[in-house]
Each structure stands twice: as structure tokens, then as C-alpha cells.
Design an enzyme around this catalytic site. Structure first.
Site, mmCIF file in Angstrom:
data_model
loop_
_atom_site.group_PDB
_atom_site.id
_atom_site.type_symbol
_atom_site.label_atom_id
_atom_site.label_comp_id
_atom_site.label_asym_id
_atom_site.label_seq_id
_atom_site.Cartn_x
_atom_site.Cartn_y
_atom_site.Cartn_z
ATOM 1 N N GLU A 1 -12.025 2.800 4.520
ATOM 2 C CA GLU A 1 -11.005 3.188 5.493
ATOM 3 C C GLU A 1 -11.061 4.700 5.626
ATOM 4 O O GLU A 1 -10.291 5.436 5.000
ATOM 5 C CB GLU A 1 -9.619 2.718 5.054
ATOM 6 C CG GLU A 1 -8.567 2.960 6.134
ATOM 7 C CD GLU A 1 -7.205 2.403 5.786
ATOM 8 O OE1 GLU A 1 -7.074 1.165 5.711
ATOM 9 O OE2 GLU A 1 -6.284 3.220 5.591
ATOM 10 N N GLU B 1 0.842 -1.203 0.000
ATOM 11 C CA GLU B 1 0.000 0.000 0.000
ATOM 12 C C GLU B 1 0.870 1.243 0.000
ATOM 13 O O GLU B 1 1.749 1.400 0.852
ATOM 14 C CB GLU B 1 -0.918 0.035 1.215
ATOM 15 C CG GLU B 1 -1.811 1.268 1.223
ATOM 16 C CD GLU B 1 -2.764 1.351 2.394
ATOM 17 O OE1 GLU B 1 -3.663 2.203 2.365
ATOM 18 O OE2 GLU B 1 -2.610 0.553 3.347
#
Length: 256
Positions: A237, A139
Site C-alpha cells: 500500500e 487498522e
């Protein structure tokens, strides 16, 4: 544009209290069947597992570590143990996706060199991923606002490293919020990453709130995911600006 949603319980359903197991129950009561967490270290894994099982909820991603500076080869052996512990905890909870981030970069090495050192660190944990049957999700996180100094700040950085590894155990998590805040063109960034992307996370920008709280065109974003062939779960998120059930209503309607 039907997509299944997961909720990151570090931010979502905090109204249920500090215990993750209570947030799992609240998410399930609201109709969510997939959730995500950050670090598992130091948490009551037995209680979390019991809550997941009791509520029919699946944990689909967790994070190995945030602080290890993997551009430093001296950290690699220690990170192997960190990753093994994190991956073992994830598997205990039925989760097979472990997010790995690069940590901070350094100003005295060129970016290709630093990315190559990061790839070396991943090569060392690949046998652990194979042994425990987990996928490493790379990520990138924006360096302009949330993570100053991080090495992998663009989607391209993660793609370059995943290309170096060329392993089915190493994939890319595309975070639309980080992509937008870093100044990327999401059409170009995601299109160039799709051969590795297996998970997507979202939040609105600016602010990292729920979809509808910022300036991102959400019907357009979902159409982009669909047009580029993404068929996986979309992770929420984000930091809700209102109670979770209300905050998630808009994006749930678009994804229904």
C-alpha cells in the site's frame, strides 16, 4: 524470507489507466495474483468481478469507510448500514476482509473511554460480519503526518480494541509505514500485536514510496516478520516513485 505480495490498486499500476479492471489486468500481467482496494461504493462491481475472474486475481481486502467518527455513539446505527453495504460488495467480489478505521478522536474524552466507544460500534457490526462471513480488520493510521486527529494512531490502540471484542471476527492489520511514521518501535509494536495480526501492509518512510525509496531496513523488516511468525500476505500500500513493475522489483526480489 518467502512472502506472497498483494498490490493496492489505488496506487499501483496506475499506468494502466483509471479503470480498476485495467489495473487488475496489468497487475496480473506482472505476475501478481492478489490485490487490494479502498472503498467499493460507487464502483462498477460487475466489471471488477469479471476482471478478477478473467485474470485469476483475488481481492483480499477493502475498506468500509473513512469518515465516520465512531467515537460518537450517534454514528453507530448508521455505520451498521455502511458496513453492511461495504461487506456485501466485498463478498460479491470474493473478498472476506473489510478494514474498519476509528475516525477522528475528540479532545474532551480520555483515550480509554474513546476506545471503549469504538469497541461498542464494532459490537454492533459483529452480527453483520457473522452473517456475511467477513473478518473486520482494525487498522491504525499515523496521526503525525497522514491522518491528523485520528483516534487509533498506534498499533497498540487497535490491539486494545481487538482485545475488548475478543472475537475471531475482529483482527488487526499491521501497517509498517504508519507504525514507523507514528514513532513506534516496530519490534515491540508488532510483537505485542501478533496474537491478532492477520495482514501486514508496507511502504517506505519517509515518503510512503516503494521499499528502497526511503530509510527502512527491508531485509531487517522481512526478517522481523519471519521471526515473529507472520506467514500471511504482505500488502504493497504505497505510492510508487517510478513505474510500478520497476518500483516493486526490489521487494519482490527480497520476498521471492
Amino acid at each position: 524470507m518467502a512472502f506472497e505480495l498483494s498490490v493496492n490498486l489505488e496506487y499501483g499500476f496506475t499506468e494502466a489507466g483509471d479503470k480498476i479492471e485495467d489495473r487488475i489486468a496489468a497487475a496480473a500481467a506482472a505476475g501478481f495474483r492478489k490485490v487490494e482496494l479502498f472503498l467499493l461504493k460507487g464502483r462498477d462491481l460487475d466489471a471488477i468481478k469479471a476482471a478478477l475472474d478473467a485474470n485469476g486475481v483475488e481481492l483480499i481486502s477493502t475498506v468500509a469507510d473513512y469518515v465516520t467518527q465512531l467515537v460518537d455513539p450517534a454514528t453507530h446505527e448508521g455505520f451498521c448500514e455502511v458496513f453492511r453495504e461495504a461487506a456485501s460488495a466485498a463478498k460479491f467480489l470474493g473478498c472476506s476482509n473489510v478494514v474498519v478505521t476509528s475516525g477522528r478522536g475528540v479532545p474532551w474524552l480520555k483515550r480509554p473511554v474513546q476506545l471503549s466507544i469504538f469497541a461498542d460500534a464494532l459490537r454492533k457490526i459483529l452480527p453483520i460480519a457473522e452473517e456475511l462471513d467477513v473478518t473486520i480488520l482494525l487498522e491504525s493510521a499515523n496521526t503525525r503526518h497522514d491522518h491528523p486527529g485520528v483516534l487509533c494512531s498506534t498499533t497498540h490502540d487497535s490491539v486494545v480494541v481487538a482485545d475488548m471484542l475478543d472475537s475471531p471476527r475482529v483482527k488487526v492489520l499491521y501497517d509498517l509505514y504508519h507504525s514507523v511514521v507514528e514513532g513506534e518501535d516496530p519490534d515491540e509494536a508488532l510483537a505485542a500485536a501478533m496474537h491478532h495480526v492477520v495482514h501486514v501492509q508496507i511502504a517506505d518512510a519517509p515518503g510512503r514510496g516503494e521499499p528502497g525509496s526511503g530509510k527502512i531496513d527491508w531485509p531487517g523488516a522481512l526478517a522481523r516478520f519471519e521471526r515473529l511468525g507472520y506467514k500471511g500476505t504482505i500488502g504493497l500500500e504505497l505510492q510508487p516513485t517510478k513505474p510500478s513493475v520497476e518500483a516493486f522489483g526490489y521487494i519482490r526480489g527480497l520476498c521471492a
